[in-house]
Design an enzyme around this catalytic site. Sequence first.
Site: not given
Length: 428
Positions: A7, A113, A202, A263, A411
């Site tokens: 990642n 990813r 996601h 965010r 993940e």
Amino acid sequence: MQVLVLNSGSSSIKYRLFDDGRGGDSPHGVGDGASVGTDTGGGALVLLARGLVERIGESTSTAAQTVVAADGTATEDVEDGIAIADHAAGFRWIVDRLEGSGLADDLGAIGHRVVHGGEEFSAPTVIDDAVIARIQAQIPLAPLHNPANLTGIEVARELRPDLTNVAVFDTAFHANLPAAAYRYAVPEQLLTEQGVRRYGFHGTSHAYVARQAAAALGRAEEECRLVTLHLGNGASAAAVDGGRSVETSMGLSPLEGLVMGTRSGDLDPAVIFHLLREAGMTPDEVERVLNRESGLLGLCGDNDLRTIEDRAAAGDAAAQLALDVYVHRIRKYLGAYAAVLGRLDAVVFTAGVGENSDTLRAAICADLEVLGVRLDPARNDGVRASTAPGGVAAVHADDSEVAVLVVATDEEREIAEQTLRALRALRA
Ligand code: AMP
């Protein structure tokens, strides 16, 4: 065969090494039962090592690796104050360190990813030059994420040309959203010429926890209607019907939807024009404020939910307001998604906040009888997904019509699984 999952961020590379351990005995509680319903073609993936190279390109970098032995014991090795000039040096550190630990001797593939697959990618994809060009073409849609993901891919291909590289997209699980969910109400030209639509992110996590939740309910995925709440520093909700994402809160970018660590999530688009015109901000400044200085941080000055909970418990009004806005937004989405699904079988909490904060779960589920959701405070108190058997805990009351599940997301494991699937399809 081993699979390395990378990642790659702008100044960091996170990684995990798995073995496909056909029939092998994973040392992990969470991982062992966690491949239910997945198709690795063998046993559960066994985690061999995980690590992180940070502050790449700065004067001093940090790199750390944890090796997980067959008996489950983890040994951490941290190197601080080293010089890692670029991602290539970071990748070399990772491979050297894995080899130095006697690992990565059977490496067959690298799973990467990739945040944005646009409309191009709806499945894990074996990488070649043409695929790289197609990922590059998505950069205007994800200028903050895809360039770093691509750097990781390019470095891995250059330094280990013997390995198959697979891209796994955060958007892929949402690639089949119905048009009613993915279209913004703007002229079609903006969709066809600029790609302006909802993509969702996601996806790897939503797909993984939805599958775990169905298994925990003892039902086929096809029969389940779920709302999955990925509540971490980034946060998103998805409505999952029969194993397919039919609605999700993030949009063209990961900025839309829930309140996140830094965010804003949803706001009136006119706020942006207002800031451009009246505050004289540049587009880059507005982008930075909304992505990096808003959310919980903007509301109360902190973005770590543990700190905010402690502050609120001590009577800090700004911290309490931040929690109230955060919870209110999630509850709005929960109600909306129950309407989208038409029936709700389970609410699934995952990621840092969802997996660990019993108080937030209780606040989100409070007075939700209208949706058939009733939490059991005694079952919810103190529950952490990572210590629950199989990484799943049920925290609803016996008379709740809707299950409330806390599920540990993974993940990287999902990326490794999908990488193996893509590899097998290539070889078939
Ligand atoms: P993630 O991005 O999934 O790593 O999640 C990060 C978020 O999870 C941060 O806001 C953390 O404060 C929050 N988090 C992690 N552990 C806990 C905990 N025990 N209680 C509340 N929040 C937590």
